[in-house]
Design an enzyme around this catalytic site. Structure first.
Site, PDB file in Angstrom:
ATOM      1  N   THR A   1     -41.260  84.418  72.279  1.00  0.00           N
ATOM      2  CA  THR A   1     -42.976  85.026  71.131  1.00  0.00           C
ATOM      3  C   THR A   1     -42.050  84.665  69.307  1.00  0.00           C
ATOM      4  O   THR A   1     -40.642  84.978  69.345  1.00  0.00           O
ATOM      5  CB  THR A   1     -43.194  86.600  71.503  1.00  0.00           C
ATOM      6  OG1 THR A   1     -43.896  87.052  70.159  1.00  0.00           O
ATOM      7  CG2 THR A   1     -42.183  86.980  71.158  1.00  0.00           C
ATOM      8  N   ASP A   2     -42.958  85.021  68.396  1.00  0.00           N
ATOM      9  CA  ASP A   2     -42.523  84.278  67.344  1.00  0.00           C
ATOM     10  C   ASP A   2     -42.031  85.807  66.790  1.00  0.00           C
ATOM     11  O   ASP A   2     -40.964  86.266  65.887  1.00  0.00           O
ATOM     12  CB  ASP A   2     -43.283  84.267  66.168  1.00  0.00           C
ATOM     13  CG  ASP A   2     -44.840  85.617  66.467  1.00  0.00           C
ATOM     14  OD1 ASP A   2     -45.290  86.087  66.995  1.00  0.00           O
ATOM     15  OD2 ASP A   2     -45.196  84.658  65.722  1.00  0.00           O
ATOM     16  N   GLU A   3     -42.519  87.116  67.566  1.00  0.00           N
ATOM     17  CA  GLU A   3     -41.033  88.215  67.591  1.00  0.00           C
ATOM     18  C   GLU A   3     -39.890  88.697  67.191  1.00  0.00           C
ATOM     19  O   GLU A   3     -39.146  89.233  66.734  1.00  0.00           O
ATOM     20  CB  GLU A   3     -41.941  89.600  67.971  1.00  0.00           C
ATOM     21  CG  GLU A   3     -43.487  89.543  68.211  1.00  0.00           C
ATOM     22  CD  GLU A   3     -44.018  91.383  67.800  1.00  0.00           C
ATOM     23  OE1 GLU A   3     -42.657  91.646  68.324  1.00  0.00           O
ATOM     24  OE2 GLU A   3     -45.202  91.183  68.189  1.00  0.00           O
TER      25      GLU A   3
ATOM     26  N   TYR B   1     -39.229  95.724  71.891  1.00  0.00           N
ATOM     27  CA  TYR B   1     -40.219  94.640  73.232  1.00  0.00           C
ATOM     28  C   TYR B   1     -39.163  93.152  72.305  1.00  0.00           C
ATOM     29  O   TYR B   1     -38.189  92.179  73.390  1.00  0.00           O
ATOM     30  CB  TYR B   1     -40.822  94.751  72.619  1.00  0.00           C
ATOM     31  CG  TYR B   1     -41.939  93.024  73.024  1.00  0.00           C
ATOM     32  CD1 TYR B   1     -41.837  93.127  73.798  1.00  0.00           C
ATOM     33  CD2 TYR B   1     -42.766  92.253  71.620  1.00  0.00           C
ATOM     34  CE1 TYR B   1     -42.768  91.192  74.042  1.00  0.00           C
ATOM     35  CE2 TYR B   1     -42.894  92.010  71.629  1.00  0.00           C
ATOM     36  CZ  TYR B   1     -42.947  91.125  73.355  1.00  0.00           C
ATOM     37  OH  TYR B   1     -43.327  90.036  73.239  1.00  0.00           O
TER      38      TYR B   1
ATOM     39  N   LYS C   1     -37.351  90.460  74.184  1.00  0.00           N
ATOM     40  CA  LYS C   1     -37.255  88.780  74.833  1.00  0.00           C
ATOM     41  C   LYS C   1     -35.997  87.829  73.904  1.00  0.00           C
ATOM     42  O   LYS C   1     -35.785  86.868  74.716  1.00  0.00           O
ATOM     43  CB  LYS C   1     -38.787  88.934  73.885  1.00  0.00           C
ATOM     44  CG  LYS C   1     -39.742  89.341  74.167  1.00  0.00           C
ATOM     45  CD  LYS C   1     -40.639  88.814  75.734  1.00  0.00           C
ATOM     46  CE  LYS C   1     -40.969  87.554  75.783  1.00  0.00           C
ATOM     47  NZ  LYS C   1     -41.481  86.739  77.196  1.00  0.00           N
TER      48      LYS C   1
ATOM     49  N   ASN D   1     -49.916  84.872  67.748  1.00  0.00           N
ATOM     50  CA  ASN D   1     -50.332  86.836  68.514  1.00  0.00           C
ATOM     51  C   ASN D   1     -51.455  85.850  69.070  1.00  0.00           C
ATOM     52  O   ASN D   1     -52.665  84.915  68.144  1.00  0.00           O
ATOM     53  CB  ASN D   1     -51.099  87.450  67.214  1.00  0.00           C
ATOM     54  CG  ASN D   1     -50.036  88.753  66.782  1.00  0.00           C
ATOM     55  OD1 ASN D   1     -48.900  88.116  66.310  1.00  0.00           O
ATOM     56  ND2 ASN D   1     -50.162  89.811  66.961  1.00  0.00           N
TER      57      ASN D   1
ATOM     58  N   LEU E   1     -54.294  94.977  70.037  1.00  0.00           N
ATOM     59  CA  LEU E   1     -55.602  94.675  68.585  1.00  0.00           C
ATOM     60  C   LEU E   1     -56.986  94.700  68.740  1.00  0.00           C
ATOM     61  O   LEU E   1     -57.649  95.475  68.655  1.00  0.00           O
ATOM     62  CB  LEU E   1     -54.745  94.261  67.169  1.00  0.00           C
ATOM     63  CG  LEU E   1     -55.880  94.564  65.892  1.00  0.00           C
ATOM     64  CD1 LEU E   1     -55.765  96.090  65.325  1.00  0.00           C
ATOM     65  CD2 LEU E   1     -55.749  93.468  64.382  1.00  0.00           C
TER      66      LEU E   1
ATOM     67  N   ARG F   1     -50.853  88.664  60.673  1.00  0.00           N
ATOM     68  CA  ARG F   1     -50.470  88.075  62.260  1.00  0.00           C
ATOM     69  C   ARG F   1     -50.759  86.977  62.035  1.00  0.00           C
ATOM     70  O   ARG F   1     -52.129  86.324  61.400  1.00  0.00           O
ATOM     71  CB  ARG F   1     -51.500  88.866  63.217  1.00  0.00           C
ATOM     72  CG  ARG F   1     -50.177  90.611  63.667  1.00  0.00           C
ATOM     73  CD  ARG F   1     -48.683  90.012  63.794  1.00  0.00           C
ATOM     74  NE  ARG F   1     -48.211  91.897  63.997  1.00  0.00           N
ATOM     75  CZ  ARG F   1     -47.507  92.322  63.421  1.00  0.00           C
ATOM     76  NH1 ARG F   1     -47.031  91.481  62.158  1.00  0.00           N
ATOM     77  NH2 ARG F   1     -47.012  93.260  63.578  1.00  0.00           N
TER      78      ARG F   1
ATOM     79  N   ASN G   1     -54.294  92.466  59.019  1.00  0.00           N
ATOM     80  CA  ASN G   1     -54.968  92.860  60.195  1.00  0.00           C
ATOM     81  C   ASN G   1     -57.066  93.765  59.989  1.00  0.00           C
ATOM     82  O   ASN G   1     -57.588  93.856  60.821  1.00  0.00           O
ATOM     83  CB  ASN G   1     -53.994  94.328  61.188  1.00  0.00           C
ATOM     84  CG  ASN G   1     -53.516  94.285  61.201  1.00  0.00           C
ATOM     85  OD1 ASN G   1     -52.646  93.151  62.456  1.00  0.00           O
ATOM     86  ND2 ASN G   1     -52.137  95.073  61.839  1.00  0.00           N
TER      87      ASN G   1
END
Ligand code: NAD
Ligand code: DAU
Length: 353
Positions: free
Chosen positions: A126-128, A154, A158, A183, A194, A218, A253
């Site tokens: 993930t980009d997170e 989280y 990852k 996302n 979301l 996002r 968002n």
């Protein structure tokens, strides 16, 4: 490469990937290994299992006996690891299971790949893992060389898994690739994230809980575009490499929630600003230049079309949604070849090739 082991295939992206492969690679065989946590739904895979192109095993990727048994019997050419605890808010409440599944589970799969000389292990990351970017620097984005700087339990789990993949690749010569995507949205996403959450709530005129001021940004990508990127990486990507995947498609968002309300013809008065997520990442932005240049990948779904299609999908799949909202899907999962962790017996459902 025509025998795929897809872990986490009863979840959102994994199931979309299975359907993608069935459509684009009909000659391939797929085995899905999924422990069917709250986020897995066997009903999602029903058409695929009925068709016969897919087999299913209920099992935990961190359970070595099950994993090694599956490899011994199925001998996959490639493994695509979607299985994970994926929700940031849950990781803030209870991090432990994130470490077990996301880190130990990844290690277990890689050990099995080494033992059975699997041609390719692909880690869905993930980009997170890169942390976040400031809101006032639209010039910045994540490249594959951006240092890892995870913010939540989280994303830390990852990032740990990504480091392990790099270590297994360098130390043991595992033929592995990693993709770090932004996302996703689209069909079959569990209604805790979301976009599906807001669609479900807006349909029944419930308040839409927007964290903080709704200004966090996002970078949204339709799940079908993520699937085409994964397909390209596992078949043509270079072992040992990381590929970022994103749509250069940033929205706050609040913008996303307003768009959903507009598509559903619902009033903005449904928006309710609530307490912010602790450690809330401000902005994600992925630079997908490498995958575009090397593999010729480009996203094809425009955000407005993708959101419209997703809103319609949830409106048209009331039964799928109601099964989840009512908890009925848990009984379907319980009938799906369940065996307690540690018990090496398992059942195959469906009649794959
Ligand atoms: P999801 O939560 O919808 O599905 C996860 C699936 O994994 C479920 O079917 C669940 O039953 C299964 N699973 C969980 N623990 C398991 C275990 N121990 N053993 C076997 N199966 C297990 O997740 P998703 O949104 O489809 O995400 C899939 C992957 O993509 C994850 O690795 C996630 O980190 C990554 N990712 C997600 C997004 C996104 O926007 N959703 C974006 C980038 C990357
Ligand atoms: O960037 C990729 C990641 O995207 C994946 O690795 C994760 O698995 C996936 O869950 C997703 O993480 P996010 O935290 O960005 O997704 P989520 O849908 O939980 O939240 C998106 C944004 O919306 C985030 O800024 C928090 C906010 N939000 C979320 C929920 C559930 C709200 O404002 N209200 C909500 O009720």
């Amino acid at each position: 490469m025509n025998k795929l082991l897809v872990t986490g295939g009863a979840g959102f992206i994994g199931s979309n990937f299975i359907y993608y492969e069935l459509r684009h690679r009909p000659a391939d065989s797929i085995l899905c290994l999924d422990s069917l946590t709250y986020a897995g739904n066997i009903n999602t895979l029903k058409p695929a299992l009925k068709n016969g192109g897919v087999k299913f095993v209920r099992g935990d990727i961190s359970d070595r006996e099950t994993v090694f048994r599956v490899f011994k019997e199925y001998r996959p050419d490639a493994v695509v690891n979607f299985a994970a605890e994926s929700h940031v808010d849950r990781s803030i409440k209870d991090p432990g299971i994130f470490l077990k599944t996301n880190i130990i589970g990844t290690q277990t799969l890689m050990d099995a790949c080494l033992k059975y000389e699997t041609e390719r292990f692909h880690q869905i990351s993930t980009d997170e893992v890169y942390g976040d970017l400031p809101l006032n620097r639209p010039d910045l984005s994540f490249s594959e060389t951006t240092p890892l700087r995870a913010s939540s339990p989280y994303s830390a789990s990852k990032a740990s898994a990504d480091m392990l993949v790099g270590a297994y690749s360098r130390t043991f010569g595992l033929k592995a690739t990693v993709s770090r995507c932004s996302n996703n949205y689209g069909p079959y996403q569990f209604p805790e994230k979301l976009i599906p959450l807001m669609i479900c709530k807006a349909i029944v005129d419930e308040k839409l809980p927007v964290y903080g001021k709704g200004e966090n940004v996002r970078d949204w990508l339709h799940v079908e575009d993520h699937c085409s990127a994964i397909d390209a990486i596992i078949r043509r990507g270079r072992a040992g490499e990381v590929y970022n995947v994103g749509g250069r498609n940033e929205y706050s968002n609040l913008q996303v929630v307003r768009l959903i309300l507009r598509e559903l013809g619902k009033p903005e008065s449904l928006i309710s600003f609530v307490d912010d997520r602790p450690g809330h990442d401000l902005r994600y932005a992925v630079d997908p230049q490498k995958i575009t240049n090397e593999l010729g990948w480009n996203p094809t779904t425009k955000f407005i079309d993708g959101i419209r299609g997703t809103v319609n999908w949830y409106k048209e799949h009331g039964e799928w949604l109601q099964d989840i909202l009512s908890g009925r899907y848990v009984s379907a999962n319980e009938r799906a070849g369940y065996r307690p962790a540690g018990d090496v017996e398992y059942e195959l459902i469906g009649c794959g090739r």
